[in-house]
Structure formats: C-alpha cells, structure tokens
Design an enzyme around this catalytic site. Structure first.
Site, PDB file in Angstrom:
ATOM      1  N   ARG A 155      10.282  42.913 -98.586  1.00  0.00           N
ATOM      2  CA  ARG A 155       9.662  41.731 -97.967  1.00  0.00           C
ATOM      3  C   ARG A 155       8.352  41.275 -98.630  1.00  0.00           C
ATOM      4  O   ARG A 155       8.167  40.079 -98.855  1.00  0.00           O
ATOM      5  CB  ARG A 155       9.480  41.949 -96.460  1.00  0.00           C
ATOM      6  N   GLY A 159      14.244  33.791 -84.388  1.00  0.00           N
ATOM      7  CA  GLY A 159      13.128  33.331 -85.212  1.00  0.00           C
ATOM      8  C   GLY A 159      11.757  33.558 -84.624  1.00  0.00           C
ATOM      9  O   GLY A 159      10.755  33.169 -85.233  1.00  0.00           O
ATOM     10  N   CYS A 174       9.920  50.125-110.856  1.00  0.00           N
ATOM     11  CA  CYS A 174       9.494  49.584-112.139  1.00  0.00           C
ATOM     12  C   CYS A 174       9.406  48.060-112.070  1.00  0.00           C
ATOM     13  O   CYS A 174      10.262  47.355-112.631  1.00  0.00           O
ATOM     14  CB  CYS A 174      10.448  50.012-113.240  1.00  0.00           C
ATOM     15  N   GLU A 175       8.442  47.582-111.397  1.00  0.00           N
ATOM     16  CA  GLU A 175       8.288  46.149-111.172  1.00  0.00           C
ATOM     17  C   GLU A 175       6.828  45.929-110.786  1.00  0.00           C
ATOM     18  O   GLU A 175       6.353  46.548-109.826  1.00  0.00           O
ATOM     19  CB  GLU A 175       9.208  45.758-110.010  1.00  0.00           C
TER      20      GLU A 175
END
Ligand code: LLP
Length: 458
Positions: free
Chosen positions: A355, A255, A386-387
């Site tokens: 991400r 992390g 396509c977004e």
C-alpha cells in the site's frame, strides 16, 4: 515519559509491565519469538465487536438492512467464520472467495457476486452454489448471465452497478464511481438504462431487484454518499417510468475511511449510519417510485424502518477489518545517512504491504519491546525488497532502535495480506489470531517449498 496507546491499535492492546505491547493479553515479544516475524496479529475480540457495531448501527435505524463484508479486504476461513457468526453476508469477486464461503457454510442468499469482468466459470460456480445476487457491471455479462441461468434453471436477482459520476475525494486509484471509472455502468451516457432494458428482456430468467454504487475507498466525507443516494433513487424513478421497475434493494457499496495515522480522524460508525439512513429516508418520495409492500410518505416524512420492505445493503471491507490487526517486524540493518535520513530496515516490506508503494499510503509505528521509551529519533522504516520504493513509513518518531527490536505497525488488517506477493521469492508472513491470552495460527508462514510448488522443472 509514559506514552499511551492511540486508538489506532486494536481495543485489547495494552502496554504491559515489561514495557511491551500486548494484544488480547498476549505479549507481542513472546508472540514474535513463538511464531516468527513478519507476523500479522488479529485481535479476535476487536474484530467481532467491530462487526457487531457496524451491523447494529444500520439495523437499529433500518431494520431491513444487510451488511456484506467486502472479502477482497482479507478473506480466509477464520475471517469468514467471524463474519458469519456476526450475521454478515459477503461481497465476493472470485471462485476462491466463493470457495471459502462454501467451506464455512455461509448461506448463499447472503452472497453478492461482483466483478467488472466476471468469467463464465465464476458466474457458473456462483449460480451452481446457489448464490442469489449478481451485481451486473457491464452490458456484455447480461447475455452470459441469462444463458447460464437458463442452463442451471435458476433465476438470479440482479443489481445494476452504476457509475454515478461522483467524486469521492480520495486517491485516484481508489475513485471508482467517477464517469471514467472502469467499474459500473455510466448513468449519464444511457448505458445504464440500456442495461436495464436488456435485463427486462430476460425477465423470465433474471430479476432486476436493485441498484448499486461503490464510489471509492478511504472516503472521510459523507457528502458523496448523500449525493450517491440521491443519484440512485432518482435513477430508480426514471427506471420505474421507463420499464416499470420496482426498487427492492439499494446497495451503497463500502469505502468508509479508516485512519492509519494519528492525524486522521475516524468516521464514527453511528454518524455514518445516521447520515446514510436519514438521507435515504429523505430521498424516498412515494411520488417517484413505490417500494414494494411499503406505505411510504413523500420526502420530509420520518419513516420508521418497519414501514418499508426495501433492503438497504452496505459493503464495507476496510472499515470492518483494518483496525483489528497489527503487523510486527524485526529490525535488521540500521543505516544513518548523515543530514539526510536514517533507515531502519525490517524483515518485511512491500511483499506483505504494497500500500505505501502503490498509493503513497501512510502508516505509523511503535517499538513493541520499548513501548514507553521516549522518542529520540526520526527514521524511515524500510522494507527488505529490492526496490527503492519499498519504504513502509517515510518518517516516524521512535525511541533509539537497534537490531533485534520489534516494529509494530497498526491498522494492518485490510488489503495487506491479500495483496501480498512473493517478490524476491520471499515467503508470505504468518497470520495469528489472539484472544484471552491465547494465540493460534490462522495462516501458517509460507515456506520456500510452498513458493516453488507451481514451477515445472523437467
Ligand atoms: N464494494 C465494492 C464493489 C468494492 O469494489 C470494494 C473495494 C468494496 C465494496 C470495499 O471497499 P472498502 O470499504 O474496503 O474501501 N487495495 C485498495 C482498496 C481497493 C478497494 C477495492 N474495492 C487499498 O489498499 O486501499
């Protein structure tokens, strides 16, 4: 204006005499021409140096420490060999990751199997492969593990994954040690204690050796790690009085935050290691629990690594790999919406890097063929999918960009290729590794044929 490279780029990155980005002595413009784009370029020397740096930072402070690479960040035979050469173990979550480890001949005693819903097939494959360490995440897998261990006549060493209810101050999708997390056994509700009791019941088949917590990702603050060490060592003491448990391994997960843009400060590996190991030494009171074979003094004592057999385990993923790669795209369309924004569309996007769309992750970019040109425009880097959410970077200052230019995005080594998809049936990019002026393919570019190979058309 002579711009320099920020340390977001891997350490062999330079601006060469042609005003191009170069990695490991390879001109990125030449690499793009040879291998096509989108292209992921790993700096082999950087990757190896980083692994050695992290390993040594812990081993010099606590001899019996083991760094596991969290393979979900990106695993492939090449990456597996690099980390194996560096003496690291791995944290795996699937048969696929196990298979790569098997192929490169990683010793199974350095493999820890994770997962919040391990399948019988995965546990079986791991035990059959000789994997010694299983990190138990829930009550249900205990019986399954006992049954499979019995069947295969092995005695796995188990760590309990705990949810210590610690907020790591990160994106909510990346907080995994909080009480409501789907990961780990909540300590406060008694479930963790229950798991330890059940394991004690199977003591002849399973050996409970340690405690684990992975509290989240992209953590820049060291305080949550100190709190986690305190919570885990306190719980070890509780377990000692409840079931006579002897702590042999403490696994703090990973992390560790990595900067993606100039404004973020890197966590120095040395600071990280110093804080973790010293707070660990501080938390070992011999009055609370005894470490096997050790001769530990109570808190405030200055323990020497040699005094303990207790194994400290760490599982960084991103911190080991993110900074070693750069993603390179070719610019296609440029769309200027006057008084609103300019979009520079590239030939990749959310298919190779989800991400930004998933976590609002930030990145920065440079024009690889115009490295020293002064920035004159602010633009968004848009993907080709396509977004509407397929925007790699919302705003970045760049020199005047035109079609055919190459956009280089650093810090591309973690959670990009492994989370890539074939959305819009677009093949996933090629990955290469560069070293000493040479580059080689470590994952070839997918083809349309590759993408269709599982479809059945009768
Ligand atoms: N150990 C365990 C048990 C983990 O679940 C993870 C990551 C790690 C270690 C390594 O964490 P790291 O050091 O890489 O932060 N896809 C997200 C990250 C998900 C991390 C999942 N678990 C992202 O792109 O930011």
């Amino acid at each position: 204006m002579n711009q320099t490279l920020t340390n977001l780029f891997p350490r062999t990155a330079r601006i060469n005499a042609r005003n191009h980005l170069a990695i490991a002595g390879c001109d990125v413009v030449d690499l793009a021409r040879e291998f096509g784009t989108p292209l992921y370029i790993f700096d082999d020397a950087h990757l190896r140096a980083r692994a050695a740096e992290i390993r040594d930072a812990f081993q010099s402070r606590w001899q019996n420490s083991l760094v596991l690479y969290a393979t979900k960040a990106y695993y492939s035979p090449y990456i597996a060999r690099v980390f194996k050469d560096a003496g690291l173990g791995i944290d795996v979550t699937s048969e696929g990751e196990l298979e790569i480890a098997r192929r490169v001949g990683l010793t199974p005693d350095k493999i820890y199997l994770h997962g919040n819903n391990k399948t019988p097939a995965e546990i079986h494959a791991a035990l059959a492969q000789g994997v010694t360490h299983i990190v138990v995440d829930n009550l249900d897998e205990i019986e399954l593990l006992a049954r499979l261990a019995d069947e295969l006549r092995v005695t796995p060493r188990v760590l309990l994954r705990l949810a210590p209810a610690i907020d790591p101050h990160t994106h909510r999708y990346l907080a995994t040690g909080i009480a409501e997390s789907k990961f780990g056994l909540p300590m406060q509700t008694g479930i963790a204690m229950e798991a330890a009791r059940r394991l004690a019941h199977y003591a002849s088949r399973i050996t409970l050796v340690g405690l684990h917590a992975h509290i989240g990702s992209q953590i820049f603050d060291l305080a949550p790690y100190r709190d986690t060490i305190a919570a885990l060592t306190d719980f070890a003491a509780e377990l000692k009085s409840a079931i006579g448990f002897e702590l042999q391994e403490l696994d703090l997960g990973g992390g560790w935050g990595v900067p993606y843009v100039e404004e973020q400060n890197a966590l120095a590996v040395e600071d990280m290691a110093e804080t973790i190991v010293s707070s660990f030494k501080f938390q070992i009171p011999s009055s609370k629990f005894k470490v096997q074979g050790s001769n530990l003094e109570p808190r405030t004592s200055n323990l020497e690594p040699e005094t303990s057999n207790l194994k400290l385990v760490f599982e960084p993923g991103r911190a080991l790999i993110a900074s070693s790669a750069v993603a390179v795209y070719t610019v296609g369309a440029i769309k200027e919406i006057r008084d609103v924004r300019t979009y520079i569309a590239v030939d990749g996007g959310m298919g190779d890097n989800i991400r930004p769309a998933l976590y609002g992750a930030q990145y920065t970019a440079r024009v690889a063929n115009k490295m020293n040109d002064a920035p004159t425009m602010r633009a968004a880097i848009a993907g080709r999918y396509c977004e509407q959410g397929d925007i790699l970077i919302n705003e970045v200052a760049l020199p005047r960009v035109s079609a055919g230019d190459l956009i280089a995005i650093p810090t591309a080594g973690a959670y990009q290729i492994p989370m890539a998809s074939n959305y819009n049936l677009i093949p996933r990019p090629a990955v290469i590794a560069a070293r000493d002026g040479n580059a080689r393919v470590i994952r070839r570019r997918e083809t349309v044929e590759d993408m269709l190979r599982c479809d059945v058309d009768e």
